[in-house]
Write an enzyme that holds these catalytic residues in place. Sequence first.
Site, PDB file in Angstrom:
ATOM      1  CG  ASN A 174      -3.572   6.157   5.782  1.00 55.74           C
ATOM      2  OD1 ASN A 174      -2.626   6.044   5.007  1.00 55.74           O
ATOM      3  ND2 ASN A 174      -4.760   5.612   5.529  1.00 55.74           N
ATOM      4  CG  HIS A 214      -5.141   2.985  -2.814  1.00 52.50           C
ATOM      5  ND1 HIS A 214      -4.872   4.179  -2.214  1.00 52.50           N
ATOM      6  CD2 HIS A 214      -4.784   3.130  -4.125  1.00 52.50           C
ATOM      7  CE1 HIS A 214      -4.380   5.031  -3.113  1.00 52.50           C
ATOM      8  NE2 HIS A 214      -4.323   4.415  -4.273  1.00 52.50           N
ATOM      9  NE  ARG A 243      -4.800   7.002  -0.158  1.00 57.77           N
ATOM     10  CZ  ARG A 243      -5.918   7.397  -0.758  1.00 57.77           C
ATOM     11  NH1 ARG A 243      -5.978   8.593  -1.333  1.00 57.77           N
ATOM     12  NH2 ARG A 243      -6.971   6.589  -0.821  1.00 57.77           N
ATOM     13  CD  GLU A 287      -8.989   1.602  -1.341  1.00 59.29           C
ATOM     14  OE1 GLU A 287      -9.156   0.779  -2.258  1.00 59.29           O
ATOM     15  OE2 GLU A 287      -8.622   1.272  -0.202  1.00 59.29           O
ATOM     16  NE  ARG A 305      -3.460   0.164   2.859  1.00 67.53           N
ATOM     17  CZ  ARG A 305      -4.089   0.344   4.028  1.00 67.53           C
ATOM     18  NH1 ARG A 305      -4.099  -0.616   4.924  1.00 67.53           N
ATOM     19  NH2 ARG A 305      -4.708   1.478   4.286  1.00 67.53           N
ATOM     20  CG  HIS A 306      -1.132   4.771   0.157  1.00 70.00           C
ATOM     21  ND1 HIS A 306      -1.193   5.305   1.422  1.00 70.00           N
ATOM     22  CD2 HIS A 306      -2.363   4.233  -0.084  1.00 70.00           C
ATOM     23  CE1 HIS A 306      -2.407   5.124   1.912  1.00 70.00           C
ATOM     24  NE2 HIS A 306      -3.139   4.456   1.025  1.00 70.00           N
TER      25      HIS A 306
HETATM   26  O1  F6P Z   1      -8.635   3.656   5.089  1.00 72.21           O
HETATM   27  C1  F6P Z   1      -7.966   3.434   3.926  1.00 72.21           C
HETATM   28  C2  F6P Z   1      -8.822   2.825   2.835  1.00 72.21           C
HETATM   29  O2  F6P Z   1      -7.985   2.571   1.751  1.00 72.21           O
HETATM   30  C3  F6P Z   1     -10.022   3.690   2.397  1.00 72.21           C
HETATM   31  O3  F6P Z   1      -9.717   4.687   1.462  1.00 72.21           O
HETATM   32  C4  F6P Z   1     -10.976   2.654   1.888  1.00 72.21           C
HETATM   33  O4  F6P Z   1     -12.311   3.088   1.769  1.00 72.21           O
HETATM   34  C5  F6P Z   1     -10.794   1.584   2.935  1.00 72.21           C
HETATM   35  O5  F6P Z   1      -9.431   1.585   3.285  1.00 72.21           O
HETATM   36  C6  F6P Z   1     -11.210   0.235   2.441  1.00 72.21           C
HETATM   37  O6  F6P Z   1     -11.157  -0.747   3.452  1.00 72.21           O
HETATM   38  P1  F6P Z   1     -12.488  -1.549   3.855  1.00 72.21           P
HETATM   39  O7  F6P Z   1     -12.999  -2.179   2.625  1.00 72.21           O
HETATM   40  O8  F6P Z   1     -12.020  -2.539   4.883  1.00 72.21           O
HETATM   41  O9  F6P Z   1     -13.445  -0.540   4.415  1.00 72.21           O
END
Ligand code: F6P
Length: 572
Positions: free
Chosen positions: A349, A516, A425, A448, A342-343
């Site tokens: 974050n 991501h 990022r 993402e 990941r970045h």
């Molecule tokens: O928090 C970082 C991230 O990459 C968000 O941008 C994204 O919505 C989320 O994680 C996705 O993770 P999950 O599917 O577990 O919510």
Amino acid sequence: MSFAADNENMNKLHGERRKTLPVVKVEQDLDEEHLPKRVLPILAAPYSPIPEGDELNIDEPIFPLEPATESTVVPSWLQLAPEDNVINYTPSTRVRHSVGLDVPGAVHTITTPKFRTDRQLDSKLVVIMVGLPARGKSYLVKKLRRYLNWLQYETKVFNVGNMRRVVENSQDQSASFFDPNNQDMKRIRDEIALSVLEQLIGWLKEGGRVAIHDATNSTLARRKLLIDRLEREPEIRVLLIESVCTDQAMLERNFCLKLSGPDYKNKDPVKALADFRSRVANYEKAYQPIGDWEEENDIQFCKLINVGKKVIAYNISGYLSGQCIFYLMNFNLNERQIFVTRHGESEDNITGRIGGDAPLSDKGKKFAKALAKFVQSQRIKFACELASKESELEPEGQQDFAKALQTTAKFCNSPFTIWTSMLQRSMQTAEYFDPDDYDIKHIRFLNEINSGICEGMTYQEIQQTHPSEYRSRQANKLFYRYPGMGGESYIDVIHRLQPMIVELERMTQSCLIITHRVVMRILLGYLLDWTREEMPHMMVPIHTVYELRPKPYGTELKKWQYIEETDSFIEF
Ligand code: F6P
């Protein structure tokens, strides 16, 4: 509504199966009345496996984590993300509309009765493998199974050799068992192949989508036997895939791999190799490649020569068959490194905001710098490994140090690609790589997941502002699509990543993917064969790097964590 009715039928058809393909959120998801009566400690709540009114055993996960299958060499590190350890079970998530994924990107199909027959014809596929032993059939089918399952078409391999070993364990199965002139043995082998076919048909009728008959099927008589039986199943289409290998060096390597396989494991390797060669010779006597008969009968087939170097396809019709051929045409056996991370940590974050396009934090920049050094050092190590393997091939005593150095330099200078998403990022994490040494590409497909109206919010804010959305997603993360412009589900992201997977399989060079959380879970889901229940919940923390090396027997995995205090990476 017709598609709701379709869905009901599909549920019946699938019975207790855990894999169906709902991709659309429906009104019930938003209806407070349908919200969870209680919270259950289950690992994932895919759609429809729990019959209405059934009592659930809270202590027992409904879908226990299965260890990843044959392609994962090191599965024990699999873990759920902490926030995914308790998931609400929402009865309403069972009532979702799904029509499968026959057409890329389709989320709704309203089928008229007029067209229903055609659609059903494409709904199930039997792939019959053809080819002499050691032509890489099992390698091809394992990859195909993994790919189709990742695309969410439930796919299973039915290996005739495994059945033969179980059924005939009292029988001598040395080369003479495969002599085409030995009528008794031939009859037994045909019976086993047919009985595997029956199992496979049964599995498709229970809801499976693609079933692969993995055997040599190298005579016309055998293929006719199978095709005649399948003709009695109007909902099933047939695709023959023949693997041909004319590359002698590759064949020799395959022969040697067979010695560690189930027929020859723990046997004297010299005798085993001799027996296997004479088994192949027996098959060669009777071998009839796919040809005129199949063409005259309009049977769709594909011949793959030397792992897809040359491909002959005939009468390929139907989306699934097309997908299989396209995929099989695009891979190679080159040794290479695939890094996925990941970045670095972003400003968002730190505050726990999802989505958005925040830049890297100071910590994130530190990771980015360290990553460039780390990948460079791993790249050099790999080049040394390849060079030393090459020098081992030189005759004893003739290994030349200067030549070894040259080979190492050659491998060090071989092209290396970096893919990032188009979000700041991710691009910033690649900034410390020297563009003279790395080919850096920014790719929108790697962005993402788009969280629609929830972009820029924290999970707590979503829970407070959109409680039913929050619960719907917790209950069925794989299929849940964020509402609002551009909002996506995991399934949507899988679709947009499909070309990236094909490209990853096609390219021969090493690469680093900086992406991501969701994209990383999905890419690793493919590479490590995670189940659909595992994939959306796996722990993929930032500042962790995964290195994968595709091998003939699966994918080798190593993983490192960045330690900020020492500014270094440790393997874990
Ligand atoms: O928090 C970082 C991230 O990459 C968000 O941008 C994204 O919505 C989320 O994680 C996705 O993770 P999950 O599917 O577990 O919510």
